[in-house]
Each structure stands twice: as structure tokens, then as C-alpha cells.
Scaffold this motif. Sequence first.
Motif, PDB file in Angstrom:
ATOM      1  N   ILE A 712      43.251  42.278  65.787  1.00  0.00           N
ATOM      2  CA  ILE A 712      42.973  42.726  64.419  1.00  0.00           C
ATOM      3  C   ILE A 712      41.466  42.901  64.209  1.00  0.00           C
ATOM      4  O   ILE A 712      41.026  43.868  63.576  1.00  0.00           O
ATOM      5  CB  ILE A 712      43.584  41.741  63.399  1.00  0.00           C
ATOM      6  N   ASP A 713      40.656  42.002  64.760  1.00  0.00           N
ATOM      7  CA  ASP A 713      39.187  42.141  64.686  1.00  0.00           C
ATOM      8  C   ASP A 713      38.727  43.412  65.390  1.00  0.00           C
ATOM      9  O   ASP A 713      37.826  44.108  64.910  1.00  0.00           O
ATOM     10  CB  ASP A 713      38.503  40.920  65.301  1.00  0.00           C
ATOM     11  N   PHE A 714      39.350  43.690  66.520  1.00  0.00           N
ATOM     12  CA  PHE A 714      39.000  44.907  67.281  1.00  0.00           C
ATOM     13  C   PHE A 714      39.308  46.155  66.454  1.00  0.00           C
ATOM     14  O   PHE A 714      38.486  47.079  66.362  1.00  0.00           O
ATOM     15  CB  PHE A 714      39.787  44.936  68.593  1.00  0.00           C
ATOM     16  N   ILE A 715      40.508  46.189  65.819  1.00  0.00           N
ATOM     17  CA  ILE A 715      40.889  47.333  64.985  1.00  0.00           C
ATOM     18  C   ILE A 715      39.922  47.477  63.819  1.00  0.00           C
ATOM     19  O   ILE A 715      39.471  48.587  63.487  1.00  0.00           O
ATOM     20  CB  ILE A 715      42.349  47.185  64.483  1.00  0.00           C
ATOM     21  N   SER A 716      39.562  46.349  63.189  1.00  0.00           N
ATOM     22  CA  SER A 716      38.612  46.366  62.064  1.00  0.00           C
ATOM     23  C   SER A 716      37.280  46.972  62.477  1.00  0.00           C
ATOM     24  O   SER A 716      36.682  47.781  61.745  1.00  0.00           O
ATOM     25  CB  SER A 716      38.387  44.946  61.528  1.00  0.00           C
ATOM     26  N   GLU A 717      36.810  46.573  63.645  1.00  0.00           N
ATOM     27  CA  GLU A 717      35.526  47.073  64.135  1.00  0.00           C
ATOM     28  C   GLU A 717      35.584  48.588  64.367  1.00  0.00           C
ATOM     29  O   GLU A 717      34.651  49.322  64.034  1.00  0.00           O
ATOM     30  CB  GLU A 717      35.156  46.333  65.426  1.00  0.00           C
ATOM     31  N   ARG A 718      36.699  49.039  64.939  1.00  0.00           N
ATOM     32  CA  ARG A 718      36.863  50.474  65.178  1.00  0.00           C
ATOM     33  C   ARG A 718      36.906  51.243  63.862  1.00  0.00           C
ATOM     34  O   ARG A 718      36.303  52.310  63.730  1.00  0.00           O
ATOM     35  CB  ARG A 718      38.150  50.744  65.977  1.00  0.00           C
ATOM     36  N   LEU A 719      37.625  50.707  62.881  1.00  0.00           N
ATOM     37  CA  LEU A 719      37.708  51.363  61.575  1.00  0.00           C
ATOM     38  C   LEU A 719      36.336  51.398  60.905  1.00  0.00           C
ATOM     39  O   LEU A 719      35.967  52.398  60.270  1.00  0.00           O
ATOM     40  CB  LEU A 719      38.698  50.619  60.672  1.00  0.00           C
ATOM     41  N   ARG A 720      35.593  50.326  61.062  1.00  0.00           N
ATOM     42  CA  ARG A 720      34.253  50.252  60.456  1.00  0.00           C
ATOM     43  C   ARG A 720      33.347  51.358  61.015  1.00  0.00           C
ATOM     44  O   ARG A 720      32.580  51.981  60.273  1.00  0.00           O
ATOM     45  CB  ARG A 720      33.644  48.872  60.710  1.00  0.00           C
ATOM     46  N   LYS A 721      33.463  51.616  62.305  1.00  0.00           N
ATOM     47  CA  LYS A 721      32.653  52.674  62.928  1.00  0.00           C
ATOM     48  C   LYS A 721      33.078  54.060  62.440  1.00  0.00           C
ATOM     49  O   LYS A 721      32.254  54.958  62.278  1.00  0.00           O
ATOM     50  CB  LYS A 721      32.785  52.604  64.453  1.00  0.00           C
ATOM     51  N   ILE A 722      34.398  54.202  62.208  1.00  0.00           N
ATOM     52  CA  ILE A 722      34.926  55.493  61.759  1.00  0.00           C
ATOM     53  C   ILE A 722      34.427  55.816  60.351  1.00  0.00           C
ATOM     54  O   ILE A 722      34.089  56.959  60.033  1.00  0.00           O
ATOM     55  CB  ILE A 722      36.478  55.494  61.800  1.00  0.00           C
ATOM     56  N   ILE A 723      34.356  54.793  59.480  1.00  0.00           N
ATOM     57  CA  ILE A 723      34.023  55.037  58.066  1.00  0.00           C
ATOM     58  C   ILE A 723      32.567  54.720  57.727  1.00  0.00           C
ATOM     59  O   ILE A 723      32.189  54.692  56.557  1.00  0.00           O
ATOM     60  CB  ILE A 723      34.955  54.222  57.134  1.00  0.00           C
ATOM     61  N   LYS A 725      29.942  56.353  57.769  1.00  0.00           N
ATOM     62  CA  LYS A 725      29.188  57.383  57.040  1.00  0.00           C
ATOM     63  C   LYS A 725      29.737  57.625  55.639  1.00  0.00           C
ATOM     64  O   LYS A 725      29.179  58.409  54.871  1.00  0.00           O
ATOM     65  CB  LYS A 725      29.212  58.695  57.840  1.00  0.00           C
ATOM     66  N   GLU A 726      30.865  56.976  55.332  1.00  0.00           N
ATOM     67  CA  GLU A 726      31.458  57.125  54.000  1.00  0.00           C
ATOM     68  C   GLU A 726      30.580  56.420  52.955  1.00  0.00           C
ATOM     69  O   GLU A 726      30.018  55.352  53.209  1.00  0.00           O
ATOM     70  CB  GLU A 726      32.860  56.506  53.970  1.00  0.00           C
ATOM     71  N   LYS A 727      30.484  57.027  51.767  1.00  0.00           N
ATOM     72  CA  LYS A 727      29.675  56.422  50.699  1.00  0.00           C
ATOM     73  C   LYS A 727      30.351  55.186  50.135  1.00  0.00           C
ATOM     74  O   LYS A 727      29.735  54.149  49.932  1.00  0.00           O
ATOM     75  CB  LYS A 727      29.450  57.453  49.587  1.00  0.00           C
ATOM     76  N   LYS A 728      31.672  55.331  49.863  1.00  0.00           N
ATOM     77  CA  LYS A 728      32.420  54.219  49.295  1.00  0.00           C
ATOM     78  C   LYS A 728      33.204  53.537  50.406  1.00  0.00           C
ATOM     79  O   LYS A 728      34.158  54.091  50.938  1.00  0.00           O
ATOM     80  CB  LYS A 728      33.368  54.726  48.208  1.00  0.00           C
ATOM     81  N   LYS A 729      32.774  52.353  50.779  1.00  0.00           N
ATOM     82  CA  LYS A 729      33.411  51.639  51.890  1.00  0.00           C
ATOM     83  C   LYS A 729      34.235  50.466  51.367  1.00  0.00           C
ATOM     84  O   LYS A 729      33.828  49.791  50.420  1.00  0.00           O
ATOM     85  CB  LYS A 729      32.344  51.123  52.862  1.00  0.00           C
ATOM     86  N   PRO A 730      35.391  50.217  51.999  1.00  0.00           N
ATOM     87  CA  PRO A 730      36.214  49.068  51.576  1.00  0.00           C
ATOM     88  C   PRO A 730      35.525  47.760  51.968  1.00  0.00           C
ATOM     89  O   PRO A 730      34.725  47.695  52.900  1.00  0.00           O
ATOM     90  CB  PRO A 730      37.520  49.265  52.358  1.00  0.00           C
ATOM     91  N   SER A 731      35.874  46.701  51.237  1.00  0.00           N
ATOM     92  CA  SER A 731      35.323  45.378  51.545  1.00  0.00           C
ATOM     93  C   SER A 731      35.871  44.894  52.880  1.00  0.00           C
ATOM     94  O   SER A 731      36.873  45.423  53.382  1.00  0.00           O
ATOM     95  CB  SER A 731      35.703  44.390  50.450  1.00  0.00           C
ATOM     96  N   ASP A 732      35.202  43.867  53.450  1.00  0.00           N
ATOM     97  CA  ASP A 732      35.675  43.308  54.719  1.00  0.00           C
ATOM     98  C   ASP A 732      37.103  42.787  54.603  1.00  0.00           C
ATOM     99  O   ASP A 732      37.916  42.930  55.514  1.00  0.00           O
ATOM    100  CB  ASP A 732      34.740  42.176  55.172  1.00  0.00           C
ATOM    101  N   GLU A 733      37.396  42.198  53.445  1.00  0.00           N
ATOM    102  CA  GLU A 733      38.738  41.656  53.226  1.00  0.00           C
ATOM    103  C   GLU A 733      39.773  42.787  53.229  1.00  0.00           C
ATOM    104  O   GLU A 733      40.844  42.670  53.827  1.00  0.00           O
ATOM    105  CB  GLU A 733      38.768  40.900  51.896  1.00  0.00           C
ATOM    106  N   LYS A 734      39.435  43.902  52.566  1.00  0.00           N
ATOM    107  CA  LYS A 734      40.337  45.045  52.498  1.00  0.00           C
ATOM    108  C   LYS A 734      40.522  45.660  53.885  1.00  0.00           C
ATOM    109  O   LYS A 734      41.636  46.052  54.283  1.00  0.00           O
ATOM    110  CB  LYS A 734      39.763  46.091  51.536  1.00  0.00           C
ATOM    111  N   LEU A 735      39.420  45.724  54.616  1.00  0.00           N
ATOM    112  CA  LEU A 735      39.470  46.284  55.966  1.00  0.00           C
ATOM    113  C   LEU A 735      40.359  45.440  56.874  1.00  0.00           C
ATOM    114  O   LEU A 735      41.120  45.970  57.706  1.00  0.00           O
ATOM    115  CB  LEU A 735      38.049  46.361  56.533  1.00  0.00           C
ATOM    116  N   LYS A 736      40.259  44.122  56.723  1.00  0.00           N
ATOM    117  CA  LYS A 736      41.107  43.212  57.515  1.00  0.00           C
ATOM    118  C   LYS A 736      42.583  43.431  57.180  1.00  0.00           C
ATOM    119  O   LYS A 736      43.450  43.409  58.062  1.00  0.00           O
ATOM    120  CB  LYS A 736      40.723  41.756  57.223  1.00  0.00           C
TER     121      LYS A 736
END
Length: 858
Positions: A712-723, A725-736
Motif C-alpha cells: 500500500i505504501d508503494f502504491i501511495s508513492e506511485r500515485l504521489r508521483k503521478i499527481i 503536478k496537480e494543483k489540488k492534491k489529496p491529503s496523505d490520509e486520503k491517498l492511503k
Amino acid sequence: MKQNKKLKLFISYSHLDNRDENPYIEQFKKHIAPLKENGLLEDWYDREILPGEDYQKEIDNNLEDADIICLFISADFLSSSTCKKEKKKTLELRKKREISVIPIIISCCGWQDDEDILHLLALPTDGKPVTNFHDRNEAWHNVYIGLKKIIEEEIKIRQLKITEKFESFLQDTDILTKAHSQKEEVFLDDIFIYPELDKYDNLRGYKEKISSEELLKSLLDYSKIVIAGEDQSSKTTLCKMIFKDLRKKNFIPVYVSDKKTHFSGKIENKILQSFYKQYEGVDIIKIDQKRIVPIVDDFHFAKNKEKHIKILSEYSYCIIVVDDIFSLNTNDEKLISSFIYFKIKEFKPSLRYELIKKWVGLTDKKVIDICTTNNFYQNIDKTTELIDSTLGKIIGSGIMPAYPFFILSAIVTYETFATPLDQEITSQGYCYQAFIYFYLRKQGVRNDDIDIYINFLTELSFYFYKEKKYELSPDNFTFFMNSYSEKYNLPIKQRTLLKNVGQIVSVDSLNNYSFRYLYLYYFFVAKYLAEHIEDSGIRKEIKRIMDNLHVNENAYIAIFIAHHSKNTEILEEIKNNALCLFDKYEPATLTKDEVNFFDKQLDIIIKAVLPPTNMTPERERARRLKNKDKIEQSQKDVEQEEDIDKKDYLKIELRRAIKTVEVMGRIIKNRAGSLEKIKLEELFKEAMYVHLRALSSFFEVIKSEDEQKVIIDFISERLRKIIEKEKKKPSDEKLKKISKNIFWNLNFFVVYGIFNKIIHSLGSDNLTEIAKKFCDKVDTPASFLIKHGILMWYKKNLQISELSGRIDENDFSEIAKRAIKLMIVNHCSLHLINHKDRQQIKNVLGIPERKLLTIDSK
């Protein structure tokens, strides 16, 4: 191929020229009245559009259908933007269909400075404007005489009659003509599917992929075409379709082929001879050569290509058909620089499906719609799996070319010889053998000499195999021939022998010898191994093959060995290998106790819902076939095992498991009627358990909280890299939370995919009783799911009462319920389900009816 006698004439004009005081169109229509009364012509212009009709659409449709277009040229016409558009469309149609375009000069204007019109033959004679005639009747009569001459020439070409013999050739399907059990005679139009082509530029550099149907539509955009294709790739069939298409466009195609003399002599004489064989009642001298389109088949056999191409280049259009895009080997590069090249591709899954659908649907009986029954889909799906297996698409990227000849010939062989007389060989093995016999008989090999050739090819294949080579140099081949001649009596001269096996063993442009197709090589290698199984060295080699089924070559050879022999030692060897795979684990059951950890995540797992009523099986099948096309296209022509790290034990073990089960599945499917029931059940059981043990190993990984956190941490990290450049980013809790949803849904689809793999690897309409008996005996949610998956796909049978009763029992996990409901939705998406049965599925099984699948969009 009848042509309509009456020609359609379209009048393009400026409205300013047709005011009441100058009714040019009415004058024109009055003068051409005799042509209309004689049934030669019907005219149209936009004043015939009725109130309420789509004005522009009516103009476009009539313009597209026109055989003759008259442009009423004046200064107003030349300056009108609407007339310019019509003129542009007219000239495109002239290029596309060689329609007659006639400028009628109404009044003095600068038409001779218009590049488009200048090169067209204008009326009245010499382009004298109608308004310049003292007597307007004289002007329009002059137009009438010119138009009449054009119409007579057009109708003469249109009424060209194709000879009965050549008409028969255009529809001939060769060995398939009398091969269908439900149709007395099969014609080309009954079964033709347009193949895809690779398009190359004049320097033979790859450009793009196009459909041959698109090529036919734009055929006249290319003046010179080369079409290349392997043997049996339907080159001649495509020639026939091009011929018919050109004839519909009022061109005069001439099909030329000369395998006997290899185009010796003048090519113009060949064209002349072919013309008189294909058409009757007309002299070629009286025909405008611009209308003649030579279609030269098998041109790679021509001895003097350069000389012939010079003559062919004099035609406005010509089509040359060869075996390879580099076959036009000439000194004069300029001579072939005007040619555009196309190469026939193998059929992708969607085209194979359409071809099979056409074949399965053929009948002489009058039916309302054969596609309205699930029996029809059952026949299609059964035949599709049979063909994919024969082509080698189930184990790997394929061993036989996916051309219509191979596909339809395989179907006919299965239908005609479902059970070969020689029970030692399977029906699929017999199919491969039939192709080999076909190649030899086509070369004129006598029946009593077939055995000599088969023995030679068997020994040759094993020599390749021992040497670990797919091709032999001339020295290697000579060594083999000398060894073979010492061991066996060979009463056939080597030159004759090699000529007659040319469709099986080929010599490439580098002078190396190889088997033309992999299925031929595997067939003969396996035949050698099966025939020499008493030899201890061969038994050792077979064991090595069975121990390494993760290698595609070994998997193919293992299947072919089983085609040749039902020796129990071979079957035991495969079964013993299966027992060793994931042997540390017990087979998964999908009971509540086993997957309690998975059931806890049920609220975030994807839910299955019935497809909407407007989603038809045909549309859904087309969508899935499109995906299959992409997957097959993306596959590399290299062995997958080369990409696997040999130190990665788990990947190798998983690949061995998948391939071993596929091989076992192929064997029990092919031997469903020739192996004892107890043996079939043993193989079914062990193959099924391989996948279920692999599933248990998967569960062990994903139920570990530590492993869950890592992934799950690995998926979160990948999603973080994908987004990032987005202006509105989800919180870490939401991303998890999102990552957790992805993780458990991926796990669910792995589980679903494994069961899907078991069903298709081991299922068969001939094995349903074996599957039912064993799965009922095991009686776990997992075996229940497998049984009903096989019944749904292979029998098109959905047993609602039994399903609803079993899934409500105490041991049935929520994940198993969700998987089986998704399987039911999948079945409903691909088959015809009436309203009453849909309601029963909704009410009894509790599957709602909305979108195909729903998931938290976040």
C-alpha cells in the motif's frame, strides 16, 4: 456482376445563371429528353429537392451516386464558393471512380485559366459558349451529340460481360466449396473478411497499418500498387475482391497469373489473352486503355521483371502481387519508385472471430436471425477456442499463421474427421497431419510415397532439435543428408525431394534450411520422440521437457507428443510434475475461515451489476475483441522466458504452473474420448489443484499485515508521483485510502483471474461431466465456482436455483460470492438473456441492474 444500364447525370450550376430569363437547365433537359426516354439516362439537380428534406444532404448523396456530372460553366459559377466546393468534390469523384465530368460552357468567362477545368473536354465543341450561338437550339444539340457519345461509350463499358468460367473463378473457394455441412456450396462472398495490411512507402519503409477495405475505397489514390503476402495468405482472394471492386467502379480489371511459364514472353500478350478469357463480346482495341487495370498475381515467379514492369507502368493503374515487398529487384530504381507497397497481415482475434462467425452461420435454410440463439454463440466460442489452440495462441504467440486458409481448413478438418481412424493420434494432431498431407499431395507426391517423405521430415526435425538449431547451413544440411542416406533407403532424388517438401522445409535468401512454420517442426520432433519412447535416452529427454514446461518450446512439444501418443508414462510424468508445483501449500477453498481476512475488506471491493439493457452481447464482444487485438499486437515475437530472472524462483514456479496446467488442459481436451475416465479425472484434479495451491501461496502473502503495508505504501508513492503536478492534491490520509482500495481490488481480480484461467484451461463441452463429478466430490466454494464457470462458458448453462442455494450456505465466503456474481454478470454481458431471466437473476441472486461495474469513483 450485373451493371445498371441507366446512367445518373448530376447538374452543377450557379443559381444566378438559371434565372427565369435564362433557363439554361430547362433548355438542356428538353434537348436530352430522347436519351431519358430511351432509358439511357436520368438527370438530377437541386430544384428536385422537396420541402422539408435536408438540402445539402440530398445534394451530396446525388453527387456521390452520379455517373456523369455536367458543370454549367459561367463567370458566376467560377466565382461561387458553393460551386467551387461542388467542383472540388466532382474532381475527387472523377479520380475515385473515373466518372465522366463534362464542362458545358454557358457564357464567356475565364474557364481556360481554371487548371481543374482546362484539361477536361468541354462542350459545345471547342468550348464555344452556348450564348455565342445565334441559334441556341444548335448549341444544345451540339451538347446533346457530345453527351450521347459519352453515354454510349460509358454504357458499352458498363455492359461488358464477364465470362461464366471467370465469374465462377471469382466466387470459387477451392477446397472449401463443398466443405460445409449446412450449405451445399460455399462462395467467396459468403466467407470473405477483409484482412489488415501493413503499408510501406515507395522506399519500402513502414508507414502504417490499414484495412484492405480502406485500400479498396481509396484504391484509385494509388496509381501503382504492390501487394505482398506469404503462401496461403489469401493474396489471390484479395485479387478477386479488388477485381470485383474495380468492375463496380466501371474500370476494366484484368487478372493475370502464370505459374506455368513464369510470365515468359510479352506481358502485354498475357494481358490480352487474359482479357479475352475474362470478358466476352468486346474488342480490347475499342476500349480506352486508361480504364484497363492489370492485376498481376504471383509476379515473384516472373523471369524478366524489369521488362514487364516497364510495360505495366504505361497503364494508368496496375496492381502487382508478390510474396515479399522486396521481390521487385530491378536495376532501374526509378521504374519502381512510383509503387506503393502493402503486405497482408495475419488475422487478429477480432478478424478470426468474424471469420468463424461467418462460417458457423452459413446455411441454405431460411432463418430469421441465427444470431438470436445462445447455441450460435456456443458454436462460435467452441470453434474460436479450437482455432486459437490449433494456431498455438493459447500457449504462446503462435505456431501456425493466422490466415483464413489455415483457420477454415482446420475447422473443416475437425468437422469432417472429428475422430480419426488412427486412435493413437488426436483429432487436433490429425488436423496438423492433414495440412502436411495437403502440402505433399499438392506437389504431386503419390500416396505410396508419402511415408518416405514423413520419415525424412521426422528424422530431419530431430536433427534440428539435437543440434539446438532452427536453421541449418548448407554444410549442416549436407551432413544430415549423407547420414540419412547411410541409414535409410532414399529412392527419390534429392532435388525432387526438396522441391516436394518446399511448403514444409524452405531455403531462405541466405541459403539456410528451416521448417517453414513452427507447428511443422514441433509436429515432427514430437513424432520422433513418441516413436522412440522405448529408448532410455529419449525417455530422459521427454522427462527434461516435462520438467521445464515454462519454456514455450517444451510446452508445445509436450502437447504434440500427447497428440501422437497416449502412452501412460508420458501422462504420469506430466502429472508428477504438477504435484511438485507449490507443493508446500494446500489447495485454496474460498471458505469463510480461509479468507476471513479478505471478507473484512468487502465494502471496498468492486461490486458486480447486470449490464444495462441497451448493452448487447455483440457490442460487448466487439469491445473485448478490440482489447484482445491490442494485447496480441503488443506481444513480442520472442520467448517470454528470456525476460525472467533465473534466480527469481517464484516467477519461474508461477510460469511453470501456468504452462503445466495449459499443457494438461490441452491433453485432456484432445483426449476427452480416448483416455479412461479415471485418468481424465486424475489429470483434471491435479491441474486444478496446481492453480489452487498457487492461490493459497498468494493468500499467504496478502494476508500478512506487514506485506499489506509495504505494498500500500508503494502504491501511495506511485500515485504521489503521478499527481505531483496537480494543483489540488489529496491529503496523505486520503491517498492511503485510495491506495488501500486499489490494493484490495487488485487482489480480488487476481483471485478472479486465477479461477477464470482454471475454467478456460481445463473446461470443455466434452469434459463437463468429469468437471461436475470431481467438483461436486470436493464440494468447496472454490470447486463450486469452477464447476459453474465451466457450465456457463462451455454449456451456456446458468443454474440459478443451485447457485442461490449454495452461496447462502455457511462455509461460502463473501469474496467467493462476489467472484461468482461477477462471473454471472460476465455471462450475461456476452450472451442473450431475456427479460424474465434477467428479473430472476436480479431477484434470486441479488444482482442489481445498472452500469456494468460500479466502484467508488474516488
